[in-house]
Write a protein that holds these residues in place. Structure first.
Motif, PDB file in Angstrom:
ATOM      1  N   LEU A  32       0.814  -1.211   0.000  1.00  0.00           N
ATOM      2  CA  LEU A  32       0.000   0.000   0.000  1.00  0.00           C
ATOM      3  C   LEU A  32       0.852   1.268   0.000  1.00  0.00           C
ATOM      4  CD1 LEU A  32      -2.735   1.489   0.341  1.00  0.00           C
ATOM      5  CD2 LEU A  32      -2.455   1.200   2.824  1.00  0.00           C
ATOM      6  N   PHE A  33       1.789   1.368   0.940  1.00  0.00           N
ATOM      7  CA  PHE A  33       2.525   2.620   1.111  1.00  0.00           C
ATOM      8  C   PHE A  33       3.554   2.858   0.008  1.00  0.00           C
ATOM      9  CE2 PHE A  33       1.038   2.120   5.577  1.00  0.00           C
ATOM     10  CZ  PHE A  33       0.355   3.321   5.652  1.00  0.00           C
ATOM     11  N   SER A  34       4.252   1.814  -0.425  1.00  0.00           N
ATOM     12  CA  SER A  34       5.184   2.023  -1.536  1.00  0.00           C
ATOM     13  C   SER A  34       4.424   2.343  -2.814  1.00  0.00           C
ATOM     14  CB  SER A  34       6.081   0.796  -1.731  1.00  0.00           C
ATOM     15  OG  SER A  34       5.316  -0.385  -1.886  1.00  0.00           O
ATOM     16  N   GLY A  35       3.233   1.749  -2.966  1.00  0.00           N
ATOM     17  CA  GLY A  35       2.386   2.060  -4.117  1.00  0.00           C
ATOM     18  C   GLY A  35       1.923   3.510  -4.106  1.00  0.00           C
ATOM     19  N   ILE A  36       1.544   4.008  -2.929  1.00  0.00           N
ATOM     20  CA  ILE A  36       1.126   5.415  -2.794  1.00  0.00           C
ATOM     21  C   ILE A  36       2.262   6.352  -3.208  1.00  0.00           C
ATOM     22  CG2 ILE A  36       0.609   7.218  -1.090  1.00  0.00           C
ATOM     23  CD1 ILE A  36      -1.089   5.144   0.401  1.00  0.00           C
ATOM     24  N   SER A  37       3.475   6.040  -2.755  1.00  0.00           N
ATOM     25  CA  SER A  37       4.626   6.873  -3.103  1.00  0.00           C
ATOM     26  C   SER A  37       4.875   6.873  -4.605  1.00  0.00           C
ATOM     27  CB  SER A  37       5.874   6.371  -2.364  1.00  0.00           C
ATOM     28  OG  SER A  37       6.978   7.185  -2.654  1.00  0.00           O
ATOM     29  N   ALA A  38       4.772   5.697  -5.221  1.00  0.00           N
ATOM     30  CA  ALA A  38       4.990   5.591  -6.665  1.00  0.00           C
ATOM     31  C   ALA A  38       3.963   6.415  -7.432  1.00  0.00           C
ATOM     32  CB  ALA A  38       4.927   4.125  -7.098  1.00  0.00           C
ATOM     33  N   VAL A  39       2.687   6.296  -7.043  1.00  0.00           N
ATOM     34  CA  VAL A  39       1.606   7.031  -7.717  1.00  0.00           C
ATOM     35  C   VAL A  39       1.807   8.534  -7.576  1.00  0.00           C
ATOM     36  CG1 VAL A  39      -0.867   7.547  -7.653  1.00  0.00           C
ATOM     37  CG2 VAL A  39      -0.087   5.167  -7.548  1.00  0.00           C
TER      38      VAL A  39
END
Length: 410
Positions: free
Chosen positions: A284-291
């Motif tokens: 979730l959190f690494s995905g948020i950063s990528a987006v």
């Protein structure tokens, strides 16, 4: 009576960890304002300065590689005291370093202490935080984020301080900041730590740990996540100034906003990782950063605030990985932490070279001496930061699938 004693010991342990992370953040991030003055005084070329920093990074990695062994031989208490002491001594040596060789050796010693401290604090946290692991890991690393945020400001201020006609400058600043390491030494000296007086069962052999796919997936999650995290400090201001023509103050303000989001996330979002699980949290959190990072690049200057928002996601990766290791590997956590952090360090060095290389290649393909070439090169280079966050999430997804099949999701 026993409960009071336990609470007192636990409080001292917490103080050692919290203050330790504050000192760690200061020692790593006060160099920004000092480096230009060091370069001027010793008349260093850019390549000499790069060599100095590279050698220090090597010292950091060397310390990371042997600290788990020392922890087993000496105990975590002695290792932490040695780490803090080496940092305090390095501050004294830096203060008296009026030749470049002595300064280099003193600086190298400081990074040896930093490497020992990172592993030591991670191992101690893994042993102490057996409940609410995600919350406590993120909280402790939040103190590192806060001290990292204010370190450049404190360093700049101290270098201007004059006492009885003597200006502290960079030597006095390093002396004062690194002598703060004496404070956690006092706490550590009067405390006991888990593992000092008890054997926590058999350790998993090192060769068996290395055959565990979960360990290597965690290395991928951590390495890609930390490359994305650390690269922001080196590239965001540069990107905003050259791509959008921002003033240094405005660009630095955006970097400060990133670190603020980063610190607040670690301080307040830890309980969420305990609630939804560490593996899902990493995705979730690494995905948020990528987006956020990719959206900021695609959206242009009007969405530049998303560069700062990306700090909310990427902040959670490192402490959540540490929480995962503490929960899954238990007694072997010190070895696993050493392997993952050391490989992460190697990956971080490669990652920063990769970003610089991508910028140069893309810039040349669009015209090396044109504004368009510069813009596209910087966008591509900064895109690597977003890509690393995305790859961290992908590694987390693979990890989740692997653990789900074995019903071992944490």
């Amino acid at each position: 009576m026993g409960k009071t004693k336990f609470n007192k010991i636990y409080a001292i342990q917490l103080a050692t960890i919290f203050i330790g992370f504050i000192i760690f953040g200061f020692s790593e991030n006060i160099k920004g304002p000092a480096i230009p003055r060091v370069q001027f005084e010793f008349m260093l070329s850019e390549s000499q300065l790069g060599t100095l920093l590279s050698l220090n990074a090597l010292g950091y990695l060397i310390a990371c590689s042997y600290t788990a062994y020392l922890t087993r031989k000496w105990g975590i208490k002695r290792v932490l005291i040695a780490a803090f002491a080496s940092m305090a001594v390095s501050g004294i040596l830096i203060f008296f370093s009026h030749s470049y060789p002595l300064f280099s050796a003193s600086y190298f010693l400081m990074y040896i202490g930093n490497g020992m401290l990172e592993i030591g604090l991670a191992v101690l946290s893994a042993r102490i935080f057996v409940k609410n692991t995600g919350t406590m890991m993120n909280l402790t690393h939040g103190f590192y984020g806060l001290s990292s945020t204010i370190a450049p400001l404190v360093a700049t201020g101290l270098m201007e301080v004059t006492i009885n006609g003597y200006t502290l400058d960079w030597r006095g600043m390093y002396l004062i900041m690194l002598l703060l390491s004496i404070v956690p030494i006092i706490f550590a000296f009067f405390s006991t730590f888990p593992g000092e007086e008890a054997n926590h069962g058999e350790r998993v052999p090192f060769n068996i740990l290395l055959r565990d796919p979960v360990l290597w997936l965690m290395v991928c999650v951590l390495t890609f996540g930390v490359v994305s995290e650390l690269a922001v400090g080196g590239w965001l201001v540069n990107f905003l100034e050259k791509a959008y023509g921002w003033e240094t103050v405005s660009a630095s303000g955006m970097l400060s906003a990133f670190f603020l989001c980063f610190s607040l996330a670690r301080l307040f979002l830890g309980p969420l990782t305990d609630r939804i699980g560490f593996t899902l949290s990493l995705i979730l959190f690494s995905g948020i950063s990528a987006v956020c990072t990719i959206a900021a690049l695609v959206g242009g200057e009007k969405l530049a605030f998303l560069f700062a928002a990306a700090g909310i996601g990427i902040a959670m990766v490192y402490p959540t990985v540490m929480a995962f290791i503490a929960r899954r590997y238990g007694n072997g956590s010190d070895t696993v932490i050493t392997v993952t952090v050391t490989l992460m360090g190697v990956g971080s060095v490669i990652g920063n070279y990769l970003i610089g290389g991508v910028i140069e290649i893309v810039k040349k393909s669009f015209g090396a001496d044109t504004q368009v070439g510069l813009l596209r090169g910087l966008q591509a280079g900064y895109g690597v930061i977003g890509l690393c966050a995305a790859l961290s999430a992908v590694a987390g997804i693979i990890l989740f699938i692997y653990l789900s099949k074995r019903k071992e999701v944490i």
